[in-house]
Motif scaffolding. Structure first.
Motif, PDB file in Angstrom:
ATOM      1  N   ASP A  48      31.501  32.477  58.584  1.00 43.51           N
ATOM      2  CA  ASP A  48      32.096  33.354  59.040  1.00 43.51           C
ATOM      3  C   ASP A  48      31.944  34.557  58.007  1.00 43.51           C
ATOM      4  OD1 ASP A  48      34.130  35.200  59.891  1.00 43.51           O
ATOM      5  OD2 ASP A  48      34.734  34.424  61.639  1.00 43.51           O
ATOM      6  N   ASP A  49      31.327  35.813  57.729  1.00 48.11           N
ATOM      7  CA  ASP A  49      31.611  36.379  57.236  1.00 48.11           C
ATOM      8  C   ASP A  49      32.651  37.200  56.804  1.00 48.11           C
ATOM      9  OD1 ASP A  49      32.392  37.500  60.421  1.00 48.11           O
ATOM     10  OD2 ASP A  49      30.708  39.445  60.277  1.00 48.11           O
ATOM     11  N   LYS A  50      33.675  36.893  57.235  1.00 47.36           N
ATOM     12  CA  LYS A  50      34.758  37.524  57.539  1.00 47.36           C
ATOM     13  C   LYS A  50      35.334  36.492  56.510  1.00 47.36           C
ATOM     14  CE  LYS A  50      36.780  38.659  61.109  1.00 47.36           C
ATOM     15  NZ  LYS A  50      34.722  37.796  62.084  1.00 47.36           N
ATOM     16  N   VAL A  51      35.907  35.349  56.419  1.00 44.06           N
ATOM     17  CA  VAL A  51      35.547  34.268  55.613  1.00 44.06           C
ATOM     18  C   VAL A  51      34.680  34.306  54.420  1.00 44.06           C
ATOM     19  CG1 VAL A  51      36.006  31.061  55.422  1.00 44.06           C
ATOM     20  CG2 VAL A  51      36.574  32.634  57.870  1.00 44.06           C
ATOM     21  N   ASP A  52      33.666  33.924  54.225  1.00 42.08           N
ATOM     22  CA  ASP A  52      33.280  34.771  52.620  1.00 42.08           C
ATOM     23  C   ASP A  52      33.776  35.874  52.432  1.00 42.08           C
ATOM     24  OD1 ASP A  52      30.624  33.609  52.134  1.00 42.08           O
ATOM     25  OD2 ASP A  52      29.457  35.815  52.350  1.00 42.08           O
ATOM     26  N   GLY A  53      33.847  36.955  52.856  1.00 41.92           N
ATOM     27  CA  GLY A  53      34.145  37.607  51.835  1.00 41.92           C
ATOM     28  C   GLY A  53      35.884  38.131  51.319  1.00 41.92           C
ATOM     29  N   HIS A  54      36.578  36.824  51.626  1.00 42.31           N
ATOM     30  CA  HIS A  54      38.093  36.352  51.235  1.00 42.31           C
ATOM     31  C   HIS A  54      37.777  35.329  50.627  1.00 42.31           C
ATOM     32  CE1 HIS A  54      40.738  39.162  53.680  1.00 42.31           C
ATOM     33  NE2 HIS A  54      39.795  39.395  54.156  1.00 42.31           N
ATOM     34  N   PHE A  55      36.638  34.204  50.583  1.00 42.79           N
ATOM     35  CA  PHE A  55      37.218  33.125  49.952  1.00 42.79           C
ATOM     36  C   PHE A  55      35.329  32.786  49.710  1.00 42.79           C
ATOM     37  CE2 PHE A  55      40.661  32.841  53.117  1.00 42.79           C
ATOM     38  CZ  PHE A  55      41.365  32.516  51.831  1.00 42.79           C
ATOM     39  N   GLY A  56      34.705  33.299  49.815  1.00 41.04           N
ATOM     40  CA  GLY A  56      32.803  33.039  49.569  1.00 41.04           C
ATOM     41  C   GLY A  56      33.489  32.392  47.960  1.00 41.04           C
ATOM     42  N   ALA A  57      33.672  33.475  47.465  1.00 40.70           N
ATOM     43  CA  ALA A  57      33.492  32.936  45.364  1.00 40.70           C
ATOM     44  C   ALA A  57      34.028  31.796  45.482  1.00 40.70           C
ATOM     45  CB  ALA A  57      34.407  34.041  45.018  1.00 40.70           C
ATOM     46  N   ASP A  58      35.300  31.204  46.151  1.00 39.83           N
ATOM     47  CA  ASP A  58      36.120  30.378  46.047  1.00 39.83           C
ATOM     48  C   ASP A  58      35.294  29.000  46.506  1.00 39.83           C
ATOM     49  OD1 ASP A  58      38.123  31.422  44.994  1.00 39.83           O
ATOM     50  OD2 ASP A  58      38.926  32.133  46.422  1.00 39.83           O
ATOM     51  N   ILE A  59      34.883  29.041  47.658  1.00 42.75           N
ATOM     52  CA  ILE A  59      33.798  28.229  48.873  1.00 42.75           C
ATOM     53  C   ILE A  59      32.205  28.015  47.537  1.00 42.75           C
ATOM     54  CG2 ILE A  59      31.525  27.994  49.979  1.00 42.75           C
ATOM     55  CD1 ILE A  59      34.027  29.569  52.229  1.00 42.75           C
ATOM     56  N   ASP A  60      31.689  28.617  46.939  1.00 41.99           N
ATOM     57  CA  ASP A  60      30.807  28.409  45.645  1.00 41.99           C
ATOM     58  C   ASP A  60      31.343  27.740  44.653  1.00 41.99           C
ATOM     59  OD1 ASP A  60      29.572  29.996  48.115  1.00 41.99           O
ATOM     60  OD2 ASP A  60      29.500  32.218  46.462  1.00 41.99           O
ATOM     61  N   LYS A  61      32.264  28.308  43.991  1.00 41.40           N
ATOM     62  CA  LYS A  61      32.880  27.497  42.910  1.00 41.40           C
ATOM     63  C   LYS A  61      33.077  25.620  43.583  1.00 41.40           C
ATOM     64  CE  LYS A  61      36.597  27.566  39.897  1.00 41.40           C
ATOM     65  NZ  LYS A  61      37.895  27.640  39.095  1.00 41.40           N
ATOM     66  N   TYR A  62      33.596  25.451  44.304  1.00 35.63           N
ATOM     67  CA  TYR A  62      34.025  24.591  45.335  1.00 35.63           C
ATOM     68  C   TYR A  62      32.573  23.034  44.704  1.00 35.63           C
ATOM     69  CZ  TYR A  62      35.292  20.062  47.253  1.00 35.63           C
ATOM     70  OH  TYR A  62      35.685  18.676  47.742  1.00 35.63           O
ATOM     71  N   PHE A  63      31.824  23.828  44.917  1.00 36.63           N
ATOM     72  CA  PHE A  63      30.212  23.252  45.520  1.00 36.63           C
ATOM     73  C   PHE A  63      29.900  22.903  43.860  1.00 36.63           C
ATOM     74  CE2 PHE A  63      31.220  23.545  50.043  1.00 36.63           C
ATOM     75  CZ  PHE A  63      30.800  22.312  50.120  1.00 36.63           C
ATOM     76  N   ALA A  64      29.827  24.351  43.594  1.00 35.50           N
ATOM     77  CA  ALA A  64      29.409  24.503  42.201  1.00 35.50           C
ATOM     78  C   ALA A  64      30.265  23.256  40.886  1.00 35.50           C
ATOM     79  CB  ALA A  64      28.991  25.723  41.298  1.00 35.50           C
ATOM     80  N   SER A  65      31.426  23.366  41.417  1.00 34.93           N
ATOM     81  CA  SER A  65      32.110  22.206  40.048  1.00 34.93           C
ATOM     82  C   SER A  65      31.742  20.912  40.431  1.00 34.93           C
ATOM     83  CB  SER A  65      33.536  22.536  40.629  1.00 34.93           C
ATOM     84  OG  SER A  65      33.479  23.852  39.916  1.00 34.93           O
ATOM     85  N   ASP A 104      40.656  23.347  46.194  1.00 36.22           N
ATOM     86  CA  ASP A 104      40.757  22.858  45.125  1.00 36.22           C
ATOM     87  C   ASP A 104      39.373  22.171  44.209  1.00 36.22           C
ATOM     88  OD1 ASP A 104      41.520  22.109  42.718  1.00 36.22           O
ATOM     89  OD2 ASP A 104      43.741  22.172  42.903  1.00 36.22           O
ATOM     90  N   PRO A 105      38.954  22.357  43.419  1.00 40.14           N
ATOM     91  CA  PRO A 105      37.792  21.624  43.155  1.00 40.14           C
ATOM     92  C   PRO A 105      37.819  20.476  42.861  1.00 40.14           C
ATOM     93  CG  PRO A 105      37.283  23.273  42.032  1.00 40.14           C
ATOM     94  CD  PRO A 105      38.637  23.124  42.245  1.00 40.14           C
ATOM     95  N   ASN A 106      39.459  19.881  43.030  1.00 40.13           N
ATOM     96  CA  ASN A 106      39.336  18.096  42.315  1.00 40.13           C
ATOM     97  C   ASN A 106      40.433  17.178  43.620  1.00 40.13           C
ATOM     98  OD1 ASN A 106      39.855  18.356  39.327  1.00 40.13           O
ATOM     99  ND2 ASN A 106      41.543  19.569  39.476  1.00 40.13           N
ATOM    100  N   ASN A 107      40.298  18.337  45.273  1.00 42.70           N
ATOM    101  CA  ASN A 107      40.750  18.047  46.020  1.00 42.70           C
ATOM    102  C   ASN A 107      38.707  17.011  47.035  1.00 42.70           C
ATOM    103  OD1 ASN A 107      40.397  17.965  49.199  1.00 42.70           O
ATOM    104  ND2 ASN A 107      42.425  18.727  48.697  1.00 42.70           N
ATOM    105  N   HIS A 108      39.046  15.878  46.949  1.00 45.79           N
ATOM    106  CA  HIS A 108      38.282  15.042  47.534  1.00 45.79           C
ATOM    107  C   HIS A 108      37.857  15.334  48.738  1.00 45.79           C
ATOM    108  CE1 HIS A 108      36.368  12.577  43.265  1.00 45.79           C
ATOM    109  NE2 HIS A 108      36.997  13.276  43.183  1.00 45.79           N
ATOM    110  N   LEU A 109      38.839  16.279  49.699  1.00 41.98           N
ATOM    111  CA  LEU A 109      37.780  15.648  50.925  1.00 41.98           C
ATOM    112  C   LEU A 109      36.391  16.840  51.315  1.00 41.98           C
ATOM    113  CD1 LEU A 109      41.260  17.261  53.087  1.00 41.98           C
ATOM    114  CD2 LEU A 109      39.964  14.530  53.228  1.00 41.98           C
TER     115      LEU A 109
END
Length: 720
Positions: free
Chosen positions: A319-336, A298-303
């Motif tokens: 991990d390639d499988k993690v990227d398939g499931h959560f890659g977009a969320d990870i990208d969004k976190y840092f972009a936000s 969550d972009p509001n989580n500061h950890l």
């Protein structure tokens, strides 16, 4: 190189009788050998004229006298001599080298000082002005300076410091980092002051600090370190900070020129006056934090924000499988959060856990110029945790990393583990080092995408800690383990809305993690082999890969066998043994695999583990349930006998003691042995092509008359 001070320990002198004289034994005979024609005689012997023989005798005589115990009178109060006691002779001074000079710890005084600084800073940041101006004004305040400068001189990694602030671990974490304020970016100092304000004065008090941090992090100058900001302060203020910096250069250079804010070293070094003998005890102290959290992306989580925003970027191995499931969320976190993000995707499969896979990560880190002060972010399960952690331990000899765990194996075992590694030559984890992450984050939310078999095999790591360290955790697993497996630890079905079960799942994970670090962190470099967390890891490393088993399934067989051995030893009751076996079976883990019938293979593994453990078997098994014991004696014949007895017992369990989806191929992963055989076949095919080419060349040379028959046959024989 750190500056150090040298102290000379005072000499101990023995009293001697005044006026005592000692003749040189053998001196007369020594002068007989002096050449008379040179004018020497026994009456006029000069020191400069002593022969080598006489000088040697003199040295030996003095050495004997120096080693001889002397006696001194001991007087009563009346002054009369009542006895004599031996006095040690004079000894040469020993040089003691001290590397650092740190201040003492007074926790109440530290808190009082920090609170005063925070209150003064709050008054400043409530005024108008930009965030940069407010921070500079705060740095000029006497009370703020009186809080920061003494903190830089404290041994924040010591046990005493940790115990002084054990009542508030978030406060302790912030204090450990604020020691390095001089080198930290101003945005990181603002983040730390906000954390201190929240922990010491409460959420309402910290609101102004949060606003300051938010504004400062959006400025272009938020990456500027305090040592650079100090140059813009009034001369007398900058001079005070520089005075402290000069002091720290010799007192504690960690606080002045840190390679990383997560690691420190110290030593005691002693040397003889001629430096012919030197003894030293060296130590490295590492700090780490573990968080059981929810909604980490969550972009509001500061950890993650608190680590990477002050660095200006984040380089991540995912991990390639993690990227398939959560890659977009990870990208969004840092972009936000406005953090530059570089994502390096690698396979997290067991078949891709070789030294060549570690090297690929190393090359990628070099290409992106990862610094020794910036933690690499590692996102994935146990394999990625192992190989990426190993890569960071090798990169520039030591680079920190943050572990975001996405599987149950990494979440409570491989993630926080200091043991990072890779496979080699058919041996599990043959290469490795000891390098824990500086921050481990476990979020069960990632587990909802796991294949049921991947999650199931990770449960073995929870059961091992329950059996060996925590009876209450074992009872939780007896009651809730099967449901936890079926619902992927509360991430599927009705369990998502079951608040009580959600808390139970967090409690299980937290207890497993706490038991693990209680066993592991006091023996970080495996300097001894009493390691409870190695339960279930004694015999299965030799047959896990050949059998193609998932790691946790193999561990289940080893734990079951260990429980039986404990029963035979009388350390657990028959009832407790069956409770352990039932818990393993109820979670659909293996108690047995046919490969365990190969007595020769099991014994070979036994010998290998004894070698690995420094000549001891030291097999961790329960003694009793919830506590640790160690079995050290086992013969080849007895091991085979016990294994066959164990098989007879577990054959009566559901599925004949077998697990559900116990093989890598059962859960869609490549068989490690299959990849090995393919690689070997490819290598053999390549070698055959090379040999065929060489034979063809020899035939051509013979045909052209460049080789005679004898030469041809000789060369052909070498290729055969």
């Amino acid at each position: 190189m750190s500056a150090f001070a040298v102290n000379v320990l005072p000499q101990v002198s023995a009293p001697t009788a005044s006026g005592a004289s000692h003749n040189l034994r053998g001196a007369a005979s020594a002068t007989a050998f002096l050449p008379q024609e040179l004018g020497y005689n026994s009456r006029t012997l000069a020191v400069a004229g002593l022969s080598a023989a006489a000088a040697s005798m003199l040295h030996a005589d003095r050495k004997r006298k120096s080693c001889r115990s002397q006696k001194a009178p001991v007087k009563s109060r009346g002054g009369e001599s009542i006895e004599t006691v031996p006095i040690k002779p004079a000894i040469l001074a020993t040089t003691e080298i001290n590397y650092y000079k740190l201040d003492g710890i007074d926790a109440p005084k530290i808190i009082e000082s920090v609170r005063s600084g925070l209150k003064a800073m709050k008054q400043i940041i409530e005024a108008t002005g930009s965030a940069e101006e407010k921070l500079r004004a705060s740095l000029c305040d006497e009370q703020v300076m009186s809080a920061l400068i003494p903190m830089s001189r404290l041994p924040v990694f010591s046990k005493e410091f940790g115990l002084g602030f054990k009542h508030d671990l978030d406060l302790l974490h912030a204090l450990k980092q604020i020691k390095y304020f001089w080198n930290l970016p101003q945005s990181q100092v603002a983040i730390l002051m906000t954390q201190l304000a929240k922990q010491l004065e409460g959420p309402t008090f910290s609101e102004h600090f949060e606003a300051l941090t938010e504004e400062l992090c959006q400025s272009v100058s938020h990456l500027a370190p305090i040592k650079e900001v100090s140059k813009t302060l009034p001369g007398e203020v900058h001079a005070k900070y520089m005075e402290n910096a000069i002091y720290l250069e010799s007192a504690d250079s960690h606080a002045l020129y840190p390679t990383s804010i997560y690691r420190q070293c110290d030593a005691l070094t002693l040397a003889t006056p001629d430096a012919a003998t030197i003894e030293s005890v060296m130590s490295t102290t590492i700090t780490t934090t573990i968080k059981i959290a929810r909604n980490v992306l969550d972009p509001n989580n500061h950890l993650l924000f608190d680590v990477y925003k002050p660095l200006g970027r984040c380089v991540a191995v995912v991990d390639d499988k993690v990227d398939g499931h959560f890659g977009a969320d990870i990208d969004k976190y840092f972009a936000s959060n406005g953090i530059e993000f570089t994502k390096l995707v690698f396979s997290g499969n067991e078949v891709d856990k070789g030294i060549e896979d570690v090297e690929r990560i190393l090359v990628a880190m070099k290409e992106h110029r990862v610094g020794r002060h910036e933690p690499l972010l590692v996102v994935g399960g146990g394999v990625i945790a192992d190989i990426a952690g190993f890569a960071t331990s090798l990169y520039s000899r030591n680079t920190p990393y943050v572990m975001l765990c996405t599987s149950i194996v990494s979440g409570i075992d491989a993630g926080p583990s200091p043991r990072v590694c890779c496979n080699g030559f058919d041996y599990k984890n043959l290469y490795g080092s000891y390098h824990p992450p500086v921050l481990t984050i476990t979020d069960r939310g990632f587990w909802k995408t796991l294949h049921p078999g991947w999650l199931r095999h990770g449960v073995a790591e929870i059961i091992k800690m329950a059996v060996m360290k925590d009876l209450s955790l074992f009872e939780l697993m007896e009651k809730h383990g099967p449901r936890a497996v079926q619902t992927k630890f509360g991430t599927e079905g009705d369990s998502v809305n079951d608040a009580e079960f959600q808390d139970v799942c967090d409690l299980i994970v937290g207890k497993a993690m706490e038991g693990y670090v209680r066993s592991e962190y006091g023996n970080l470099w495996e300097t001894h082999q009493c390691r409870p967390h190695a339960y279930g890891h004694t015999w299965c490393p030799g047959y896990e890969l050949p059998a193609g088993m998932l790691h946790g399934q193999a561990v289940g067989t080893d734990m079951g066998f260990g429980a039986y051995l404990s029963y035979v030893e009388g350390w657990v009751s028959e009832e407790e043994m069956h409770r352990i076996l039932k818990n393993i079976s109820d979670c659909e883990l293996s108690l047995y695999h046919p490969i365990m019938d190969d007595d020769a293979m099991v014994w070979k593994t036994h010998l290998g583990i004894v070698e690995k453990r420094g000549g001891n078997l030291c097999a961790p098994i329960p003694k009793p349930l919830g506590f640790s014991g160690y079995l050290n004696d086992m013969t080849k014949e007895l091991l085979a006998q016990r294994m066959h007895e164990y098989k007879e017992i577990v054959s009566k369990y559901p599925r004949g003691g077998r697990g559900v989806e116990e093989l890598c191929v059962d859960v869609g992963l490549e068989d490690p042995q299959s990849k090995k055989m393919k690689s070997r076949a490819a290598a053999e095919l390549g070698n055959a092509k090379v040999v065929a080419g060489k034979l063809e060349l020899l035939e051509k040379l013979k045909h052209e008359g460049l080789l005679d028959e004898e030469q041809f046959k000789a060369q052909q024989g070498q290729l055969a």
